[in-house]
Design a protein around this motif. Structure first.
Motif: not given
Length: 324
Positions: A163, A173-174, A176-178
């Motif tokens: 991460s 983007m990261v 957006a992935l939570g």
């Protein structure tokens, strides 16, 4: 013999400083964060270990406290950047400036000599008296550096480590992935400055003193080492290879410094030399891309020169053997 000893000392110092280089690599390459905290946290590590061992603490145990102090410095920078929304480079500068006063507070003065005080170098030297100080520094540096590389390779292979790497590659983007990118940034800065402070503590014990100004220019040294290692060893293989290239770059940087000092360059010109080295290392990929014919011709000339140099050495060795 003087040059050989200088090279050995440079290699030993390069390995000790390479832990700092790995810390800079984390922020500069992995996290894509311009962190100037390292100029302060490097001196913080030296200050903490110096004051602790001067009061009787085991020198190896003091390294853990130096590591923790550097992690605290990284946390402050991360907090300023993520929670108070201060730009990253400014957050690092603020922490670095504050650490100057804090480091003097820690030491109680601007400089603490460690002569006559047990350090990691003198402790190991007592166990192996036949080894030189440079050799002991090199051995200790290699052991600690190998341990740090193994830890980083494991950590950045975990979910949280991936991460952190993904945050550096594409923060939006990261997110957006939570993934909480504020936490990953803080974690990366904590880990980076912890390693920087650990390196500062080891360097202070190796050189025999801690000084409030010992971290000045650390960021430039770290960037130069990272870039030199990347240019010479490439950026094509595994993550472990990239970490090793940063260590190699640190050693090569120190060897170059030792060489130019041995040839008579003034120590006051080292900052200029470092800036030139960084500029040249950064320019090499651009020259290679824009002027491939010129670059390939230059490489061929260098290879030809070293080939003739090696043949000359072999011929002289053979002639020497015949005369004996």
């Amino acid at each position: 013999m003087g040059l050989l000893q200088a090279m050995q000392g440079a290699a030993a110092q390069g390995v000790l400083w390479s832990i700092m280089t790995l810390g800079v690599y984390i922020t500069f390459k992995v996290l894509d964060f311009a962190d100037l905290t390292v100029d302060g946290s490097f001196a913080t590590g030296g200050a903490v270990t110096a004051i602790l061992i001067s009061h009787g603490m085991n020198p190896f145990l003091s390294l853990l406290f130096a590591l923790a102090s550097g992690m605290a410095c990284g946390f402050i920078t991360g907090f300023l950047h993520t929670k108070l929304e201060i730009p990253g480079i400014l957050a690092g500068i603020l922490t670095m400036i504050a650490l100057y006063s804090i480091n003097i507070r820690i030491m109680g003065q601007a400089n603490i000599p460690l002569l006559g005080i047990s350090t990691i170098i003198t402790t190991v030297s007592g166990l192996y008296p036949v080894l030189s100080v440079n050799m002991i520094s090199l051995m200790i540096g290699l052991i600690f550096t190998a341990a740090v590389i193994l830890f980083l390779y494991w950590f950045f292979g975990t979910e949280i480590g991936c991460s952190v790497r993904a945050t550096g590659n594409n923060e939006y983007m990261v997110r957006a992935l939570g993934v909480n990118t504020d936490k990953t940034k803080i974690l990366g800065l904590v880990l980076s400055n912890g390693l920087v402070a650990l390196s500062g503590a080891m360097v202070a014990q190796s050189q025999g003193y801690a000084d409030v100004g010992m971290g000045t220019g650390t960021i430039m040294i770290g960037l130069a080492s990272v870039i030199i290692g990347e240019v010479l060893m490439g950026n094509r293989f595994s993550f472990a290879y990239k970490l090793i290239s940063a260590v190699v770059g640190s050693v090569i940087y120190r060897v170059i410094i030792a060489l130019v000092l041995w040839f008579g360059l003034k120590s006051t010109d080292l900052k200029l030399l470092t800036a030139i080295m960084v500029a040249v290392a950064l320019a090499i990929p651009v020259v290679k891309r824009k002027f491939p014919a010129f670059f390939n011709n230059l490489v061929e000339k260098w290879q030809s020169f070293f080939s003739r140099f090696r043949k000359g050495k072999k011929a002289s060795a053979a002639n020497g053997g015949e005369t004996r």
